[in-house]
Design an enzyme around this catalytic site. Structure first.
Site, PDB file in Angstrom:
ATOM      1  N   ARG A 102       0.859  -1.179   0.000  1.00 42.04           N
ATOM      2  CA  ARG A 102       0.000   0.000   0.000  1.00 42.04           C
ATOM      3  C   ARG A 102       0.904   1.241   0.000  1.00 42.04           C
ATOM      4  O   ARG A 102       1.949   1.265   0.665  1.00 42.04           O
ATOM      5  CB  ARG A 102      -0.922   0.053   1.231  1.00 42.04           C
ATOM      6  CG  ARG A 102      -2.110  -0.906   1.171  1.00 42.04           C
ATOM      7  CD  ARG A 102      -3.113  -0.553   0.074  1.00 42.04           C
ATOM      8  NE  ARG A 102      -4.249  -1.473   0.038  1.00 42.04           N
ATOM      9  CZ  ARG A 102      -4.347  -2.533  -0.772  1.00 42.04           C
ATOM     10  NH1 ARG A 102      -3.383  -2.833  -1.629  1.00 42.04           N
ATOM     11  NH2 ARG A 102      -5.432  -3.281  -0.756  1.00 42.04           N
TER      12      ARG A 102
ATOM     13  N   GLU B  11      -4.802   7.199  -5.513  1.00 38.72           N
ATOM     14  CA  GLU B  11      -4.866   6.435  -6.771  1.00 38.72           C
ATOM     15  C   GLU B  11      -6.026   6.919  -7.625  1.00 38.72           C
ATOM     16  O   GLU B  11      -7.138   7.034  -7.114  1.00 38.72           O
ATOM     17  CB  GLU B  11      -5.010   4.938  -6.468  1.00 38.72           C
ATOM     18  CG  GLU B  11      -3.785   4.396  -5.755  1.00 38.72           C
ATOM     19  CD  GLU B  11      -3.792   2.884  -5.542  1.00 38.72           C
ATOM     20  OE1 GLU B  11      -4.791   2.224  -5.888  1.00 38.72           O
ATOM     21  OE2 GLU B  11      -2.780   2.369  -5.046  1.00 38.72           O
TER      22      GLU B  11
ATOM     23  N   HIS C   2      -1.519  -0.356  -9.835  1.00 34.31           N
ATOM     24  CA  HIS C   2      -2.167  -1.248  -8.864  1.00 34.31           C
ATOM     25  C   HIS C   2      -2.666  -2.526  -9.548  1.00 34.31           C
ATOM     26  O   HIS C   2      -3.867  -2.847  -9.494  1.00 34.31           O
ATOM     27  CB  HIS C   2      -3.308  -0.519  -8.144  1.00 34.31           C
ATOM     28  CG  HIS C   2      -3.633  -1.122  -6.812  1.00 34.31           C
ATOM     29  ND1 HIS C   2      -4.080  -0.398  -5.746  1.00 34.31           N
ATOM     30  CD2 HIS C   2      -3.578  -2.418  -6.383  1.00 34.31           C
ATOM     31  CE1 HIS C   2      -4.291  -1.214  -4.722  1.00 34.31           C
ATOM     32  NE2 HIS C   2      -3.986  -2.446  -5.083  1.00 34.31           N
TER      33      HIS C   2
HETATM   34  N1  LIG Z   1      -0.830  -4.494  -5.219  1.00 35.41           N
HETATM   35  C1  LIG Z   1      -1.780  -5.399  -5.190  1.00 35.41           C
HETATM   36  O1  LIG Z   1      -2.478  -5.623  -6.179  1.00 35.41           O
HETATM   37  C2  LIG Z   1      -2.021  -6.185  -3.939  1.00 35.41           C
HETATM   38  C3  LIG Z   1      -1.602  -5.725  -2.714  1.00 35.41           C
HETATM   39  N2  LIG Z   1      -1.800  -6.458  -1.590  1.00 35.41           N
HETATM   40  C4  LIG Z   1      -1.312  -5.937  -0.304  1.00 35.41           C
HETATM   41  O2  LIG Z   1      -0.466  -6.905   0.304  1.00 35.41           O
HETATM   42  C5  LIG Z   1      -0.758  -6.934   1.701  1.00 35.41           C
HETATM   43  C6  LIG Z   1      -0.294  -8.237   2.316  1.00 35.41           C
HETATM   44  O3  LIG Z   1      -1.114  -9.289   1.891  1.00 35.41           O
HETATM   45  P1  LIG Z   1      -1.008 -10.765   2.525  1.00 35.41           P
HETATM   46  O4  LIG Z   1       0.369 -11.275   2.428  1.00 35.41           O
HETATM   47  O5  LIG Z   1      -2.113 -11.558   1.962  1.00 35.41           O
HETATM   48  O6  LIG Z   1      -1.329 -10.439   4.054  1.00 35.41           O
HETATM   49  P2  LIG Z   1      -1.108 -11.389   5.316  1.00 35.41           P
HETATM   50  O7  LIG Z   1      -2.019 -10.869   6.353  1.00 35.41           O
HETATM   51  O8  LIG Z   1      -1.175 -12.816   4.921  1.00 35.41           O
HETATM   52  O9  LIG Z   1       0.412 -11.079   5.729  1.00 35.41           O
HETATM   53  C7  LIG Z   1       0.830  -9.856   6.247  1.00 35.41           C
HETATM   54  C8  LIG Z   1       2.050 -10.094   7.112  1.00 35.41           C
HETATM   55  O10 LIG Z   1       2.479  -8.813   7.597  1.00 35.41           O
HETATM   56  C9  LIG Z   1       2.806  -8.946   8.975  1.00 35.41           C
HETATM   57  N3  LIG Z   1       2.664  -7.648   9.647  1.00 35.41           N
HETATM   58  C10 LIG Z   1       1.524  -6.986   9.950  1.00 35.41           C
HETATM   59  N4  LIG Z   1       1.812  -5.838  10.600  1.00 35.41           N
HETATM   60  C11 LIG Z   1       3.161  -5.777  10.707  1.00 35.41           C
HETATM   61  C12 LIG Z   1       4.048  -4.856  11.299  1.00 35.41           C
HETATM   62  N5  LIG Z   1       3.608  -3.746  11.908  1.00 35.41           N
HETATM   63  N6  LIG Z   1       5.366  -5.113  11.232  1.00 35.41           N
HETATM   64  C13 LIG Z   1       5.829  -6.247  10.643  1.00 35.41           C
HETATM   65  N7  LIG Z   1       5.035  -7.174  10.081  1.00 35.41           N
HETATM   66  C14 LIG Z   1       3.703  -6.939  10.102  1.00 35.41           C
HETATM   67  C15 LIG Z   1       1.835  -9.991   9.521  1.00 35.41           C
HETATM   68  O11 LIG Z   1       2.311 -10.577  10.723  1.00 35.41           O
HETATM   69  C16 LIG Z   1       1.770 -10.968   8.354  1.00 35.41           C
HETATM   70  O12 LIG Z   1       2.740 -11.987   8.474  1.00 35.41           O
HETATM   71  C17 LIG Z   1      -2.259  -6.677   1.754  1.00 35.41           C
HETATM   72  O13 LIG Z   1      -2.678  -6.212   2.999  1.00 35.41           O
HETATM   73  C18 LIG Z   1      -2.440  -5.636   0.670  1.00 35.41           C
HETATM   74  O14 LIG Z   1      -2.262  -4.358   1.218  1.00 35.41           O
HETATM   75  C19 LIG Z   1      -2.416  -7.679  -1.632  1.00 35.41           C
HETATM   76  C20 LIG Z   1      -2.848  -8.189  -2.815  1.00 35.41           C
HETATM   77  C21 LIG Z   1      -2.729  -7.465  -4.069  1.00 35.41           C
HETATM   78  O1  LIG Z   2      -4.541  -4.444  -3.719  1.00 38.62           O
HETATM   79  C1  LIG Z   2      -5.141  -5.427  -4.006  1.00 38.62           C
HETATM   80  C2  LIG Z   2      -5.590  -6.360  -3.044  1.00 38.62           C
HETATM   81  O2  LIG Z   2      -6.063  -7.446  -3.428  1.00 38.62           O
HETATM   82  O3  LIG Z   2      -5.486  -6.029  -1.849  1.00 38.62           O
END
Ligand SMILES: NC(=O)C1=CN([C@@H]2O[C@H](COP(=O)(O)OP(=O)(O)OC[C@H]3O[C@@H](n4cnc5c(N)ncnc54)[C@H](O)[C@@H]3O)[C@@H](O)[C@H]2O)C=CC1
Ligand SMILES: O=CC(=O)O
Length: 333
Positions: free
Chosen positions: A243, A272, A296
């Protein structure tokens, strides 16, 4: 009586409704109402008798505490994405409304994007392409500018969740050392994926590639600022498909222009689409700046989109049939 689904997304309601066609025998009639762009009062009114809410896949329309309070009979808010930082999930939980995300349906897509971006940055792919098309032949110059292999380098993953783990898995054949920082230390994953835990500052100092995979929260907002960027090696590259607000965009633009770091790839922005005078857009227009900007799309390719839609529709159908939703992020059911 038909179920009412309120969609916060700008997709035409007929399109969303058609996605439920194969399930109509199981759940009966349903009606989709889109509230994108409606005045706030109308949105609140439509939410009052909704059974299910579909969140905005463009992340423009927020779901705030007042909206959660208006969801008097909503059984599920289904967000068709991984991130849900535009929804006040705690307020929804206080009102007994479960919020689900897409359960990792696009984790592999983001991991593939991240590895693609790292290779393109290390090999200065965009510069090589631009110069060749313009009639240049910058073979020697590219070596002088610094172009590298991934093999033998150190990759730092910030956030070893679903996406971070998919990245680590895919890095193994590249023969890199993979380190990670997370708020939770995960010894099982360390063994399984062959990754080593580091503090954030040590990860930033050691890594040749840093990729960010944490959600946007009050703790991660501004996690990578000028101080953190200055800890990185001048030959290192940064990838942010998470993000926009997690990285200080002004500082990152200066970091790539003034060569504190060798390059960056950014898929997400604090606003965005970013306006033309956004610091990263301006920096990307400068010659020799190794900066890849995408709209994105890391988790939004055609494959990912169909998996997300499938997951979301099935989750909604499950709830309309009286079952428990999967991938709930704000409460235990
Ligand atoms: N650009 C895009 O199209 C996409 C972006 N995303 C972004 O990716 C992010 C991560 O997705 P996932 O891996 O599925 O999430 P997830 O919840 O599976 O993993 C997030 C990890 O970050 C860690 N975390 C949380 N707060 C933290 C902190 N303050 N310090 C250190 N570690 C911390 C958690 O412990 C967890 O291991 C989403 O929240 C979203 O913002 C996700 C999908 C698509
Ligand atoms: O940013 C995309 C998402 O799946 O989160």
């Amino acid at each position: 009586m038909a179920f009412k689904i309120v969609s916060m997304s700008p997709l035409p309601p007929q399109f969303v409704e058609a996605l439920f066609d194969p399930y109509k025998k199981e759940v009966g009639d349903l009606r989709v109402v889109s509230v994108a762009g409606l005045p706030r009062e109308r949105v609140l009114e439509e939410l009052r008798d909704a059974d299910v809410v579909i969140g905005d896949y463009t992340f423009q329309m927020r779901i705030d505490a007042e909206m959660c309070a208006a969801m008097e009979r909503v059984r599920l808010v289904q967000q068709p994405s991984t991130g849900y930082d535009h929804i006040d999930v705690e307020a929804c939980a206080r009102h007994g409304v479960p919020v689900a995300n897409a359960g990792g349906a696009n984790a592999v897509s983001v991991a593939e994007y991240t590895i693609m971006a790292a290779l393109a940055l290390l090999k200065r792919l965009l510069y090589a392409h631009r110069e060749t098309v313009a009639g240049g032949w910058p073979q020697w110059r590219l070596m002088e500018m610094g172009t590298f292999d991934l093999q033998g380098k150190t990759w730092g993953i910030i956030g070893l969740g679903r996406i971070g783990r998919e990245v680590a898995k895919r890095l193994r054949p590249f023969e890199v050392r993979t380190v990670y920082f997370d708020k939770v230390r995960m010894e099982d994953a360390e063994r399984e994926l062959g990754v080593e835990y580091r503090s954030l500052s040590r990860l930033l100092r050691e890594s040749d590639v840093v990729s960010i995979h944490v959600p946007l929260t009050s703790e991660t907002r501004g996690m990578i600022g000028e101080g953190e960027l200055r800890m990185m090696k001048p030959t290192a590259v940064l990838i942010n498909p998470s993000r926009g607000e997690i990285v200080d965009e002004e500082a990152l633009a200066r970091a790539v222009r003034e060569r504190w770091i060798a390059g960056a790839a950014v898929d997400v922005y604090s606003r965005e689409p970013p306006p033309p005078d956004h610091p990263l857009i301006r920096a990307a227009g400068e010659a020799d700046v190794n900066l890849i900007l995408t709209p994105h799309i890391a988790g939004a390719n055609t494959d990912a989109r169909s998996r997300i839609i499938q997951f979301s529709i099935e989750n909604i159908v499950r709830v309309l049939k009286g079952g428990k939703p999967e991938a709930v992020v704000n409460m235990r059911l």
